[in-house]
Design an enzyme around this catalytic site. Sequence first.
Site, PDB file in Angstrom:
ATOM      1  N   ASP A  53       0.845  -1.200   0.000  1.00  0.00           N
ATOM      2  CA  ASP A  53       0.000   0.000   0.000  1.00  0.00           C
ATOM      3  C   ASP A  53       0.877   1.246   0.000  1.00  0.00           C
ATOM      4  O   ASP A  53       1.431   1.621   1.025  1.00  0.00           O
ATOM      5  CB  ASP A  53      -0.919  -0.030   1.228  1.00  0.00           C
ATOM      6  N   GLU A 131      31.715  10.092   2.805  1.00  0.00           N
ATOM      7  CA  GLU A 131      32.339  10.076   4.131  1.00  0.00           C
ATOM      8  C   GLU A 131      31.265  10.474   5.138  1.00  0.00           C
ATOM      9  O   GLU A 131      30.953  11.647   5.300  1.00  0.00           O
ATOM     10  CB  GLU A 131      33.515  11.061   4.192  1.00  0.00           C
ATOM     11  N   GLU A 133      29.637  10.960   8.821  1.00  0.00           N
ATOM     12  CA  GLU A 133      29.911  11.193  10.243  1.00  0.00           C
ATOM     13  C   GLU A 133      28.629  10.965  11.040  1.00  0.00           C
ATOM     14  O   GLU A 133      27.528  11.171  10.536  1.00  0.00           O
ATOM     15  CB  GLU A 133      30.417  12.623  10.456  1.00  0.00           C
ATOM     16  N   GLU A 188      36.011  11.371  15.345  1.00  0.00           N
ATOM     17  CA  GLU A 188      35.972  12.691  14.719  1.00  0.00           C
ATOM     18  C   GLU A 188      36.204  13.798  15.758  1.00  0.00           C
ATOM     19  O   GLU A 188      36.540  13.534  16.901  1.00  0.00           O
ATOM     20  CB  GLU A 188      34.636  12.891  13.979  1.00  0.00           C
ATOM     21  N   GLU A 195      33.524   8.582  12.336  1.00  0.00           N
ATOM     22  CA  GLU A 195      33.419   8.517  10.884  1.00  0.00           C
ATOM     23  C   GLU A 195      33.909   7.157  10.415  1.00  0.00           C
ATOM     24  O   GLU A 195      34.924   6.641  10.906  1.00  0.00           O
ATOM     25  CB  GLU A 195      34.248   9.626  10.218  1.00  0.00           C
ATOM     26  N   HIS A 244      30.643  14.370   3.350  1.00  0.00           N
ATOM     27  CA  HIS A 244      31.437  14.810   2.202  1.00  0.00           C
ATOM     28  C   HIS A 244      31.284  13.774   1.090  1.00  0.00           C
ATOM     29  O   HIS A 244      31.354  12.566   1.335  1.00  0.00           O
ATOM     30  CB  HIS A 244      32.909  14.961   2.584  1.00  0.00           C
ATOM     31  N   ARG A 315      40.601  23.601   2.906  1.00  0.00           N
ATOM     32  CA  ARG A 315      39.359  22.896   3.197  1.00  0.00           C
ATOM     33  C   ARG A 315      38.209  23.835   3.557  1.00  0.00           C
ATOM     34  O   ARG A 315      37.171  23.380   3.992  1.00  0.00           O
ATOM     35  CB  ARG A 315      39.589  21.901   4.349  1.00  0.00           C
ATOM     36  N   GLU A 332      35.399  16.889  -4.343  1.00  0.00           N
ATOM     37  CA  GLU A 332      34.743  16.590  -3.077  1.00  0.00           C
ATOM     38  C   GLU A 332      33.773  17.719  -2.743  1.00  0.00           C
ATOM     39  O   GLU A 332      34.192  18.846  -2.477  1.00  0.00           O
ATOM     40  CB  GLU A 332      35.789  16.446  -1.960  1.00  0.00           C
ATOM     41  N   ARG A 334      31.503  19.283  -0.111  1.00  0.00           N
ATOM     42  CA  ARG A 334      31.597  19.164   1.344  1.00  0.00           C
ATOM     43  C   ARG A 334      30.321  19.582   2.084  1.00  0.00           C
ATOM     44  O   ARG A 334      30.262  19.485   3.308  1.00  0.00           O
ATOM     45  CB  ARG A 334      32.772  20.002   1.836  1.00  0.00           C
TER      46      ARG A 334
END
Length: 443
Positions: A53, A131, A133, A188, A195, A244, A315, A332, A334
């Site tokens: 359903d 990645e 976390e 982390e 992570e 990430h 970063r 990447e 982020r």
Amino acid sequence: MAKLTNDDVRSLAKEWGVKFIRLQFTDIFGILKNVAITVEQLQKALEGELMFDGSSIDGFVRIEESDMYLRPDPSTFTVFPWRPRDGAVARLICDIYNPDGTPFAGDPRNVLRRAIQEAGEMGYTMNVGPELEFYLFHIDNEGRPTTNTQDRAGYFDMAPVDLGENARRDMVLILEQMGFEIEASHHEVGSGQHEIDFKYSDALDIADKIVTFKFVVRTTAQRHGLHATFMPKPIYGIAGSGMHTNQSLMKNEENVFYNPTAPDGLSQECMYYVGGLMEHVKAITAVANPTVNSYKRLVSGFEAPVYIAWSGRNRSPLIRIPAKRGLSTRIELRSPDPSCNPYLALAVCLKAGLDGIKNKIMPPAQCNRNIYEMTAAERKELGIGSLPESLNQAILELKNDQVIKEALGEHVFNRFIEAKQIEWDRYRIQVHPWETDEYLSKF
């Protein structure tokens, strides 16, 4: 590794003594659902004859059009290692079909399949390496999750400081038994934050793996008397949890993001892909950061990216280009967090990147300075914009982006917007403890 067939599933189920099978799928928010069957019903399931359903699933259909068919993907068959060998429990992830045999437009897996098909028509396959976390918290005497942790460890700390290490070790072992290739697991930045990274694969396989990963992590934590949460920002003042997302495109087993003759080893297609992501990232944010709480993580000062820029070195930008080249060349993104529906998040990222390639959207020059330390005037001068600051802002951006709307499809787009608008309105009219603490005695 060869993909499993229906015949493989039947023989493996017999070999492993499987008694129960969970037919799994997600609603439009990425919440895992399942229909449990006995092994005697497996043949019927593999032939796509099992109905459920759809009106009871968030974002699916109205009650007068509720019949849906589950079609298991045999390549997703796996046995849960924590269940007894006698009467084992397995699972299959399913695609959702309409009674007329057409793919259901509201199935998130189908949304990703459409984006993958578009990439395939351009000659590309998408590889993704996520990645994720998460936090491990204690539960209270009644079994309800708290935000308490005895863990006072930091980035890459080990036992005895990291009290979640036993739970994390079991998570890794179980994931490996279920076919994951674990590349790294560590503590982390936040107390109680962890992570676990697993090897990249094609987009659909990774979306399936993200859904499975979250299920395994939460189940294993529970068996250790802990609660695992993928909530983006569970505690004020400490780092939130991100996802990430490393992305690359392949063509004829070659990484099209790599160009050994370019000064930085990055191809024109890679630049266009980055340009497409940056062009559409404000709308993507509604999908990749889909909760009110997501925007408590997307603030400057806690490692989360908030400024729309890219770099190969630092970063702080939204998009980072890791240093490895050759087959490992990737970008990447982020900003996504683990509360997102991975099928929808990967679909909109891929669609945006393909739009960049189709329309030759070049990104601005890379920014190698720490953007967090810039003034607003400096960012403005460099043309560095910001991600939406609230779910409401992100919804408005999504409504105005035809490319991302097309990626989701009309059905998912309309129901997603409707649900998220309700979520924002419910949050907006609440009176929060901060407000009473701040204003009750002052005014």
